[in-house]
Design a protein around this motif. Structure first.
Motif, short mmCIF file in Angstrom:
data_model
loop_
_atom_site.label_atom_id
_atom_site.label_comp_id
_atom_site.label_asym_id
_atom_site.label_seq_id
_atom_site.Cartn_x
_atom_site.Cartn_y
_atom_site.Cartn_z
N ASP A 226 -55.20 3.84 2.83
CA ASP A 226 -56.19 4.15 3.86
C ASP A 226 -57.09 5.29 3.37
N SER A 227 -58.39 5.05 3.33
CA SER A 227 -59.31 6.06 2.80
C SER A 227 -59.73 7.07 3.86
N ASP A 228 -59.45 6.79 5.15
CA ASP A 228 -59.80 7.74 6.20
C ASP A 228 -58.71 8.79 6.37
N LYS A 229 -57.49 8.31 6.54
CA LYS A 229 -56.36 9.24 6.66
C LYS A 229 -55.34 8.85 5.60
N ASN A 230 -55.32 9.62 4.52
CA ASN A 230 -54.42 9.29 3.41
C ASN A 230 -52.96 9.35 3.85
N MET A 231 -52.67 10.26 4.80
CA MET A 231 -51.29 10.42 5.26
C MET A 231 -51.26 10.27 6.77
N ASN A 232 -50.55 9.27 7.24
CA ASN A 232 -50.34 9.09 8.68
C ASN A 232 -48.91 9.57 8.97
N LEU A 233 -48.80 10.78 9.47
CA LEU A 233 -47.49 11.43 9.61
C LEU A 233 -46.92 11.12 10.99
N GLY A 234 -46.09 10.08 11.05
CA GLY A 234 -45.49 9.65 12.31
C GLY A 234 -44.22 10.42 12.63
N ASP A 235 -43.37 9.79 13.45
CA ASP A 235 -42.19 10.49 13.99
C ASP A 235 -41.21 10.93 12.91
N SER A 236 -41.13 10.19 11.81
CA SER A 236 -40.21 10.59 10.74
C SER A 236 -40.55 11.97 10.18
N PHE A 237 -41.81 12.37 10.32
CA PHE A 237 -42.19 13.74 9.97
C PHE A 237 -42.19 14.66 11.19
N MET A 238 -42.71 14.17 12.31
CA MET A 238 -42.93 15.04 13.48
C MET A 238 -41.63 15.52 14.13
N ARG A 239 -40.51 14.84 13.87
CA ARG A 239 -39.24 15.34 14.39
C ARG A 239 -38.84 16.66 13.74
N ASN A 240 -39.51 17.00 12.68
CA ASN A 240 -39.15 18.20 11.93
C ASN A 240 -40.04 19.40 12.22
N ILE A 241 -40.98 19.23 13.15
CA ILE A 241 -41.91 20.33 13.45
C ILE A 241 -42.17 20.43 14.94
N TYR A 242 -42.59 21.62 15.34
CA TYR A 242 -43.18 21.84 16.66
C TYR A 242 -44.67 21.97 16.42
N THR A 243 -45.49 21.22 17.16
CA THR A 243 -46.91 21.11 16.87
C THR A 243 -47.76 21.60 18.03
N LEU A 244 -48.81 22.35 17.72
CA LEU A 244 -49.77 22.80 18.72
C LEU A 244 -51.14 22.26 18.34
N PHE A 245 -51.78 21.56 19.29
CA PHE A 245 -53.13 21.05 19.11
C PHE A 245 -54.07 21.83 20.02
N ASN A 246 -54.92 22.66 19.43
CA ASN A 246 -55.90 23.41 20.21
C ASN A 246 -57.22 22.65 20.19
N PHE A 247 -57.71 22.23 21.38
CA PHE A 247 -58.89 21.39 21.47
C PHE A 247 -60.19 22.15 21.22
N GLY A 248 -60.17 23.46 21.39
CA GLY A 248 -61.36 24.25 21.10
C GLY A 248 -62.61 23.66 21.69
N ASN A 249 -63.64 23.54 20.86
CA ASN A 249 -64.91 23.03 21.37
C ASN A 249 -64.96 21.51 21.52
N PHE A 250 -63.82 20.83 21.30
CA PHE A 250 -63.75 19.42 21.70
C PHE A 250 -63.94 19.29 23.21
N THR A 251 -63.47 20.29 23.95
CA THR A 251 -63.52 20.23 25.42
C THR A 251 -64.38 21.33 26.03
N ARG A 252 -64.54 22.46 25.34
CA ARG A 252 -65.35 23.58 25.85
C ARG A 252 -66.24 24.08 24.73
#
Length: 332
Positions: free
Chosen positions: A186-212
């Motif tokens: 995939d040339s858009d997202k070389n790494m699609n990190l699904g649950d096999s990776f995400m079970r190992n981290i706590y993740t914060l997504f800050n929307f910033g100017n996406f919403t404000r």
């Protein structure tokens, strides 16, 4: 469904617009019990889980595209050696080094897809490992394989639990172990990190100017939650036994389109048990209904067997002369 596409950003934008006092970020962590099985998780909007407040000090990973949460990856640490590059990301951002690795965190995908360069580095040199012809992109592995793999963001290492690097799949009635990191170009997202990776981290997504529009640029923060010492204790999927290991990498999310088929033998066995219980319940209900009907028929039969009984004469013998004689005779 991915947790971070434009569609979810629009839903959260509505929430943040209605409640401007809420911090416009969300957090997520997919947890695992002490036995290695998927067990609950964390999802918050506008606040950080008290158990993971250290994430506030994690590096802020720049979001490099508008509307999607693409971010750069330094590379992967595989059995103690750092590897980087070998991406193909020129379509994501102008001026970006075409060999840069671009990743997206996706809780709606069970597995992980990476460039073939990295799947080969992880699995190719394992004794008796081989590409699994039935499912292109997968490696068939010995179930006692020991692996040490991390994904590196902004100089920080995020260890992947060894149990998340393999999954058990039933093929022709036999349990085999397959890779959870799949080859993708995939040339858009070389790494699609699904649950096999995400079970190992706590993740914060800050929307910033996406919403404000007045806020800073959106960013991602990660906190490693996999204990390296604990992970080494259960350093291969076989150590938990097939019954447990088969469920280690399964979850309630929608599986990726390239995920192995479910264990049909287990599904059919469970279905037989459920159907059997339903049949027994139905038979018991039928017996109860028959007994009730028979009881009602007996009551009805007893009342009919008595036959006709004349009603007693409460006023005594009928005296037509007395009862039907006029006091004053009629004379024409």
């Amino acid at each position: 469904m991915m947790i971070i596409p434009v569609t979810m950003a629009h839903h959260l934008q509505n929430i943040f617009s209605l409640y401007p006092n809420i911090s416009n970020f969300m957090t997520m962590q997919l947890s695992r019990s002490g036995f290695g099985m998927v067990d609950g998780g964390v999802f918050t909007i506008g606040e950080i889980d008290p158990n993971y407040t250290a994430i506030a000090n994690s590096p802020k990973l720049q979001v490099i595209s508008h509307g999607m949460w693409f971010t750069l990856v330094d590379g992967m640490l595989i059995n103690g050696t750092m590897y980087s590059g070998h991406g193909n990301s020129s379509s994501v951002l102008e001026g970006l080094d075409p060999s840069s690795l671009v990743a997206v965190l996706d809780s709606g995908t069970s597995l992980v897809s990476v460039p073939p360069y990295y799947t080969d580095l992880i699995y190719k040199d394992i004794p008796r490992a081989e590409p699994f012809a039935i499912l292109p992109g997968y490696y068939k592995l010995p179930c006692d394989t020991k692996l040490n793999v991390s994904v590196v963001f902004f100089g920080q290492e995020y260890l992947i639990h060894p149990l998340d690097l393999m999954t058990i799949f039933t093929y022709n009635g036999t349990d085999i172990c397959l890779s959870t990191f799949l080859s993708s170009n995939d040339s858009d997202k070389n790494m699609n990190l699904g649950d096999s990776f995400m079970r190992n981290i706590y993740t914060l997504f800050n929307f910033g100017n996406f919403t404000r529009s007045s806020d800073e640029n959106p960013y991602i923060q990660l906190l490693s939650v996999t204990d390296k010492d604990v992970a080494c204790i259960t350093n291969n999927i076989q150590s938990l036994g097939p019954a447990v290991a088969r469920n280690v990498t399964s979850d309630d999310s929608t599986a990726a389109s390239t995920s192995p088929s479910p264990n049909l033998h287990t599904l059919l066995r469970n279905s037989d048990i459920i159907i059997g219980m339903l049949v027994i319940i139905a038979m018991l209900l039928l017996v109860v209904m028959v007994l009730l009907v028979r009881n009602q028929m007996k009551v009805f039969s007893r009342s009919n067997l008595k036959g006709y009984n004349a009603v007693s004469n409460l006023v005594g013998p009928l005296d037509r002369k007395t009862q039907f004689t006029y006091d004053t005779p009629y004379h024409s």
